[in-house]
Design a protein around this motif. Structure first.
Motif, PDB file in Angstrom:
ATOM      1  N   SER A 261       0.640  -1.225   0.216  1.00  0.00           N
ATOM      2  CA  SER A 261       0.138  -0.260  -0.121  1.00  0.00           C
ATOM      3  C   SER A 261       0.724   0.921  -0.110  1.00  0.00           C
ATOM      4  O   SER A 261       2.388   0.763   0.760  1.00  0.00           O
ATOM      5  N   GLU A 262      -0.303   2.585   0.096  1.00  0.00           N
ATOM      6  CA  GLU A 262       1.020   3.686  -0.375  1.00  0.00           C
ATOM      7  C   GLU A 262       1.421   4.458   1.135  1.00  0.00           C
ATOM      8  O   GLU A 262       2.333   5.043   1.375  1.00  0.00           O
ATOM      9  N   ALA A 263       0.367   4.337   1.947  1.00  0.00           N
ATOM     10  CA  ALA A 263       0.692   4.127   3.169  1.00  0.00           C
ATOM     11  C   ALA A 263       1.774   3.531   4.083  1.00  0.00           C
ATOM     12  O   ALA A 263       2.767   4.069   4.280  1.00  0.00           O
ATOM     13  N   TYR A 264       2.229   2.135   3.619  1.00  0.00           N
ATOM     14  CA  TYR A 264       3.063   1.529   3.998  1.00  0.00           C
ATOM     15  C   TYR A 264       5.051   2.350   3.011  1.00  0.00           C
ATOM     16  O   TYR A 264       5.974   2.629   3.406  1.00  0.00           O
ATOM     17  N   SER A 266       4.992   5.628   1.815  1.00  0.00           N
ATOM     18  CA  SER A 266       5.581   6.547   2.996  1.00  0.00           C
ATOM     19  C   SER A 266       6.030   6.572   3.926  1.00  0.00           C
ATOM     20  O   SER A 266       7.012   7.401   4.373  1.00  0.00           O
ATOM     21  N   HIS A 271      10.336   7.228  -1.019  1.00  0.00           N
ATOM     22  CA  HIS A 271       9.114   7.543  -1.332  1.00  0.00           C
ATOM     23  C   HIS A 271       8.449   9.093  -2.450  1.00  0.00           C
ATOM     24  O   HIS A 271      10.219   9.673  -1.696  1.00  0.00           O
TER      25      HIS A 271
END
Length: 292
Positions: A261-264, A266, A271
């Motif tokens: 995921s993008e949260a991971y 970031s 990133h």
């Protein structure tokens, strides 16, 4: 030159013949073997033990002999076959009611003992060397040879323990009998050593067999219908994948972070959200001693 004054020498004074061989006193030899310890040469007193060759010892003398580790310890040749306290048998002796404890009115040197401290519990013969005595290796009870021959049985007359003919050890036998006992002792020890080795090998084989059985349970097996029986703990039963493919998939990471995921993403500085432009980045100032 001698022979003056009419003296007439005799033949035994002029010619010397061969020396006579001194024979040991039989009574003294019997007393030494049946009343005194073979190691310490002290009087036998309870607890009394016998080796596998039929010699008598005081138990404390045997313990001192085993504790002495010096290379030149006394009586090493005659008692070298005693390697541990297990190689001796503690005697279960029967007291003689007529024995006075050696408090007799004796005068001068006296080799032969009038009364022995121990007797045969079956026929009542005294254990003074004039009669042959035997000890049972299993229980340590002592009997006269006459009692064992007259009453033939496989059970001890005193304690009721079972014994075989090989368990009978003759006490203070002659040279030929001692050699026979030595051969039996060596055969017995060799047999015990082989049995010990076989027990160890059996233990190792049982351990290997148990390990192979445990590995066989983990492997899938086929039934008569051709279906596979897979254990519950097998991860391939859940995912439907081959075990080799599953282990490779769990060990190798996903390339380029695919499937994350993008949260991971970031979290890391690589990133795009963590990168700054030149305008956003400030100049670094280093302070030295001359700055202040």
């Amino acid at each position: 030159m001698g022979c003056d004054g009419g003296t007439i020498p005799k033949r035994h004074e002029l010619v010397k013949g061969p020396k006579k061989v001194e024979k040991p006193d039989k009574n003294a030899e019997l007393v030494a073997r049946w009343y005194y310890c073979t190691l310490s040469q002290e009087k036998l007193k309870k607890p009394i033990v016998a080796c596998e060759l039929g010699r008598l010892y005081n138990k404390d003398a045997v313990i001192e002999f085993l504790l002495d580790k010096s290379p030149d310890k006394p009586n090493a040749d005659s008692s070298g076959h005693i390697k541990s306290i297990k190689n001796v048998i503690e005697l279960n002796l029967s007291e003689n009611p007529a024995w006075t404890g050696g408090r007799g009115n004796t005068k001068g040197d006296k080799y032969d003992e009038q009364c022995s401290q121990f007797i045969c519990p079956v026929v009542g013969l005294e254990m003074n060397g004039r009669h042959r005595f035997c000890v049972l290796r299993q229980c340590g009870c002592v009997f006269s040879e006459r009692a064992l021959k007259e009453i033939k049985t496989d059970v001890c007359h005193k304690c009721g323990a079972n014994f075989q003919e090989e368990d009978v050890i003759l006490l203070n036998g002659d040279k030929d009998e001692v050699e026979d006992l030595r051969k039996k002792m060596e055969e017995r020890r060799l047999k015990a050593k082989l049995e010990k080795k076989s027990k160890k090998s059996k233990v190792v084989e049982n351990g290997i067999a148990k390990g192979e059985a445990a590995e066989g349970i983990a492997e899938p097996s086929k039934t008569a219908n051709g279906t596979k029986l897979v254990p519950k703990d097998d991860p391939s039963s859940v995912s439907g994948m081959d075990p080799k493919q599953l282990s490779a998939a769990t060990k190798r990471p996903l390339p380029n972070g695919e499937g994350k995921s993008e949260a991971y993403k970031s979290i890391f500085t690589s990133h795009s959200s963590a990168k700054r432009t030149k305008d956003q980045s400030s100049n670094w100032i280093t302070h030295t001693a001359y700055y202040f």
